[in-house]
Design a protein around this motif. Structure first.
Motif, PDB file in Angstrom:
ATOM      1  N   ARG A 146      40.881  38.267  32.758  1.00  0.00           N
ATOM      2  CA  ARG A 146      39.949  37.269  33.284  1.00  0.00           C
ATOM      3  C   ARG A 146      40.785  36.085  33.742  1.00  0.00           C
ATOM      4  O   ARG A 146      41.674  35.632  33.026  1.00  0.00           O
ATOM      5  CB  ARG A 146      38.978  36.839  32.193  1.00  0.00           C
ATOM      6  CG  ARG A 146      38.054  35.718  32.610  1.00  0.00           C
ATOM      7  CD  ARG A 146      37.134  35.256  31.490  1.00  0.00           C
ATOM      8  NE  ARG A 146      37.898  34.836  30.323  1.00  0.00           N
ATOM      9  CZ  ARG A 146      37.749  35.344  29.094  1.00  0.00           C
ATOM     10  NH1 ARG A 146      36.898  36.306  28.882  1.00  0.00           N
ATOM     11  NH2 ARG A 146      38.466  34.888  28.095  1.00  0.00           N
ATOM     12  N   GLN A 161      42.326  44.571  30.257  1.00  0.00           N
ATOM     13  CA  GLN A 161      41.251  43.825  30.881  1.00  0.00           C
ATOM     14  C   GLN A 161      41.727  42.381  31.030  1.00  0.00           C
ATOM     15  O   GLN A 161      42.394  41.851  30.146  1.00  0.00           O
ATOM     16  CB  GLN A 161      39.974  43.860  30.029  1.00  0.00           C
ATOM     17  CG  GLN A 161      39.331  45.241  29.937  1.00  0.00           C
ATOM     18  CD  GLN A 161      40.000  46.101  28.876  1.00  0.00           C
ATOM     19  OE1 GLN A 161      40.375  45.622  27.828  1.00  0.00           O
ATOM     20  NE2 GLN A 161      40.146  47.380  29.171  1.00  0.00           N
ATOM     21  N   ASP A 167      37.118  47.848  38.594  1.00  0.00           N
ATOM     22  CA  ASP A 167      35.943  47.242  37.957  1.00  0.00           C
ATOM     23  C   ASP A 167      35.948  45.724  38.174  1.00  0.00           C
ATOM     24  O   ASP A 167      35.802  44.941  37.239  1.00  0.00           O
ATOM     25  CB  ASP A 167      35.915  47.597  36.469  1.00  0.00           C
ATOM     26  CG  ASP A 167      34.550  47.333  35.843  1.00  0.00           C
ATOM     27  OD1 ASP A 167      33.556  47.196  36.595  1.00  0.00           O
ATOM     28  OD2 ASP A 167      34.480  47.240  34.605  1.00  0.00           O
ATOM     29  N   GLN A 168      36.150  45.326  39.431  1.00  0.00           N
ATOM     30  CA  GLN A 168      36.325  43.916  39.786  1.00  0.00           C
ATOM     31  C   GLN A 168      34.989  43.179  39.893  1.00  0.00           C
ATOM     32  O   GLN A 168      34.041  43.689  40.485  1.00  0.00           O
ATOM     33  CB  GLN A 168      37.044  43.817  41.134  1.00  0.00           C
ATOM     34  CG  GLN A 168      38.454  44.354  41.087  1.00  0.00           C
ATOM     35  CD  GLN A 168      39.064  44.467  42.459  1.00  0.00           C
ATOM     36  OE1 GLN A 168      39.126  45.552  43.013  1.00  0.00           O
ATOM     37  NE2 GLN A 168      39.523  43.349  43.007  1.00  0.00           N
ATOM     38  N   HIS A 169      34.963  41.977  39.303  1.00  0.00           N
ATOM     39  CA  HIS A 169      33.781  41.116  39.372  1.00  0.00           C
ATOM     40  C   HIS A 169      34.241  39.705  39.719  1.00  0.00           C
ATOM     41  O   HIS A 169      35.173  39.195  39.110  1.00  0.00           O
ATOM     42  CB  HIS A 169      33.043  41.104  38.035  1.00  0.00           C
ATOM     43  CG  HIS A 169      32.626  42.461  37.591  1.00  0.00           C
ATOM     44  ND1 HIS A 169      31.461  43.070  38.009  1.00  0.00           N
ATOM     45  CD2 HIS A 169      33.247  43.353  36.774  1.00  0.00           C
ATOM     46  CE1 HIS A 169      31.373  44.270  37.466  1.00  0.00           C
ATOM     47  NE2 HIS A 169      32.445  44.467  36.719  1.00  0.00           N
ATOM     48  N   LEU A 170      33.580  39.093  40.680  1.00  0.00           N
ATOM     49  CA  LEU A 170      33.855  37.715  41.057  1.00  0.00           C
ATOM     50  C   LEU A 170      32.609  36.898  40.731  1.00  0.00           C
ATOM     51  O   LEU A 170      31.528  37.190  41.223  1.00  0.00           O
ATOM     52  CB  LEU A 170      34.183  37.628  42.544  1.00  0.00           C
ATOM     53  CG  LEU A 170      34.624  36.263  43.043  1.00  0.00           C
ATOM     54  CD1 LEU A 170      35.638  36.408  44.167  1.00  0.00           C
ATOM     55  CD2 LEU A 170      33.445  35.439  43.505  1.00  0.00           C
ATOM     56  N   LEU A 171      32.768  35.906  39.871  1.00  0.00           N
ATOM     57  CA  LEU A 171      31.665  35.047  39.460  1.00  0.00           C
ATOM     58  C   LEU A 171      31.924  33.644  39.984  1.00  0.00           C
ATOM     59  O   LEU A 171      33.057  33.172  39.958  1.00  0.00           O
ATOM     60  CB  LEU A 171      31.565  35.009  37.935  1.00  0.00           C
ATOM     61  CG  LEU A 171      31.610  36.367  37.226  1.00  0.00           C
ATOM     62  CD1 LEU A 171      31.743  36.176  35.732  1.00  0.00           C
ATOM     63  CD2 LEU A 171      30.390  37.184  37.568  1.00  0.00           C
ATOM     64  N   THR A 174      35.686  29.602  40.305  1.00  0.00           N
ATOM     65  CA  THR A 174      35.525  31.039  40.440  1.00  0.00           C
ATOM     66  C   THR A 174      36.193  31.730  39.256  1.00  0.00           C
ATOM     67  O   THR A 174      37.277  31.330  38.825  1.00  0.00           O
ATOM     68  CB  THR A 174      36.166  31.554  41.753  1.00  0.00           C
ATOM     69  OG1 THR A 174      35.510  30.898  42.847  1.00  0.00           O
ATOM     70  CG2 THR A 174      36.011  33.041  41.905  1.00  0.00           C
ATOM     71  N   TRP A 215      41.270  37.621  45.449  1.00  0.00           N
ATOM     72  CA  TRP A 215      41.881  38.810  44.834  1.00  0.00           C
ATOM     73  C   TRP A 215      43.345  38.940  45.244  1.00  0.00           C
ATOM     74  O   TRP A 215      44.182  39.346  44.441  1.00  0.00           O
ATOM     75  CB  TRP A 215      41.079  40.073  45.164  1.00  0.00           C
ATOM     76  CG  TRP A 215      39.781  40.104  44.420  1.00  0.00           C
ATOM     77  CD1 TRP A 215      38.525  39.929  44.927  1.00  0.00           C
ATOM     78  CD2 TRP A 215      39.608  40.290  43.008  1.00  0.00           C
ATOM     79  NE1 TRP A 215      37.598  39.996  43.919  1.00  0.00           N
ATOM     80  CE2 TRP A 215      38.230  40.224  42.739  1.00  0.00           C
ATOM     81  CE3 TRP A 215      40.498  40.509  41.950  1.00  0.00           C
ATOM     82  CZ2 TRP A 215      37.709  40.364  41.446  1.00  0.00           C
ATOM     83  CZ3 TRP A 215      39.986  40.655  40.664  1.00  0.00           C
ATOM     84  CH2 TRP A 215      38.601  40.580  40.419  1.00  0.00           C
ATOM     85  N   TYR A 269      38.266  41.764  35.554  1.00  0.00           N
ATOM     86  CA  TYR A 269      38.675  43.064  36.071  1.00  0.00           C
ATOM     87  C   TYR A 269      39.524  43.839  35.060  1.00  0.00           C
ATOM     88  O   TYR A 269      39.985  43.285  34.073  1.00  0.00           O
ATOM     89  CB  TYR A 269      39.482  42.883  37.361  1.00  0.00           C
ATOM     90  CG  TYR A 269      40.723  42.037  37.190  1.00  0.00           C
ATOM     91  CD1 TYR A 269      41.970  42.634  36.990  1.00  0.00           C
ATOM     92  CD2 TYR A 269      40.662  40.646  37.224  1.00  0.00           C
ATOM     93  CE1 TYR A 269      43.111  41.853  36.829  1.00  0.00           C
ATOM     94  CE2 TYR A 269      41.786  39.871  37.067  1.00  0.00           C
ATOM     95  CZ  TYR A 269      43.009  40.473  36.870  1.00  0.00           C
ATOM     96  OH  TYR A 269      44.139  39.702  36.698  1.00  0.00           O
TER      97      TYR A 269
END
Length: 141
Positions: free
Chosen positions: A95, A93, A62-66, A73, A7, A77
Motif C-alpha cells: 500500500r 501485498q 489486483d491493483q486498486h487506486l483510491l 491517492t 502506477w 496491490y
C-alpha cells in the motif's frame, strides 16, 4: 495525473535510484517492512538505496487506486519482484499513499507485507511468522 502515471511512479519506487527517491519522496515519508526492516523514515530510506541491491523487475496485480480526498491517492496491490539472482524472489501485498504537493505527487507512506506472512495474534503486540525475511524490499517499494 492519470491513474496509469501513478502506477508508473509506483513502479519506479521499486526500480528507481536514489535521485528518483530524493525527488519523489516526501520530507516526512515513512515506510514499513517486516522485521528486520521495521519502520523507516526518509533519511534511512535514502541511505539504504544501493544500485546492486535494487529490484530488477516488478509486476503488480489486483491493483486498486483510491482517492479518499482531493490531492491524496492510495495504491493497494499485490507485487512480485526479483533482483535477478537466485533466492531474490519476493511476493507481497503493498500500500502506498501519495499526496500532491508543489505541483507533483510525493510518496508519504508505503507498507509491505510479504505474502508468506501469517498473523499469529490480533491486536496489540500482534506478531508475524514465516515472513521470508531474506527477500524483503528494505528501503523502497
Amino acid at each position: 495525473m492519470p491513474a496509469e502515471d501513478l502506477w508508473d511512479l509506483e513502479e519506479r519506487f521499486w526500480l528507481g535510484d536514489a535521485l528518483f527517491y530524493e525527488h519523489h519522496l516526501a520530507a516526512d515519508a515513512r515506510m514499513v517492512f517486516a522485521q528486520p526492516g521495521g519502520m523507516v523514515g526518509r533519511a534511512q530510506i535514502l541511505a539504504s538505496i544501493e544500485p546492486d541491491k535494487r529490484w530488477r523487475r516488478v509486476e503488480f496485480a489486483d491493483q486498486h487506486l483510491l482517492a479518499p480526498a482531493e490531492g491524496t491517492t492510495v495504491l493497494v496491490y499485490a507485487a512480485a519482484a526479483g533482483r535477478g539472482s537466485t533466492g531474490s524472489a519476493y511476493r507481497g501485498q503493498s500500500r502506498s499513499v501519495y499526496v500532491r504537493s508543489g505541483g507533483r505527487w510525493q510518496l508519504v507512506a508505503h507498507h509491505q507485507t510479504p505474502a508468506d506472512c501469517t498473523l499469529r495474534a490480533w491486536g496489540a503486540g500482534a506478531a508475524f511468522g514465516g515472513c521470508g525475511l531474506g527477500s524483503q524490499g528494505g528501503g523502497g517499494g
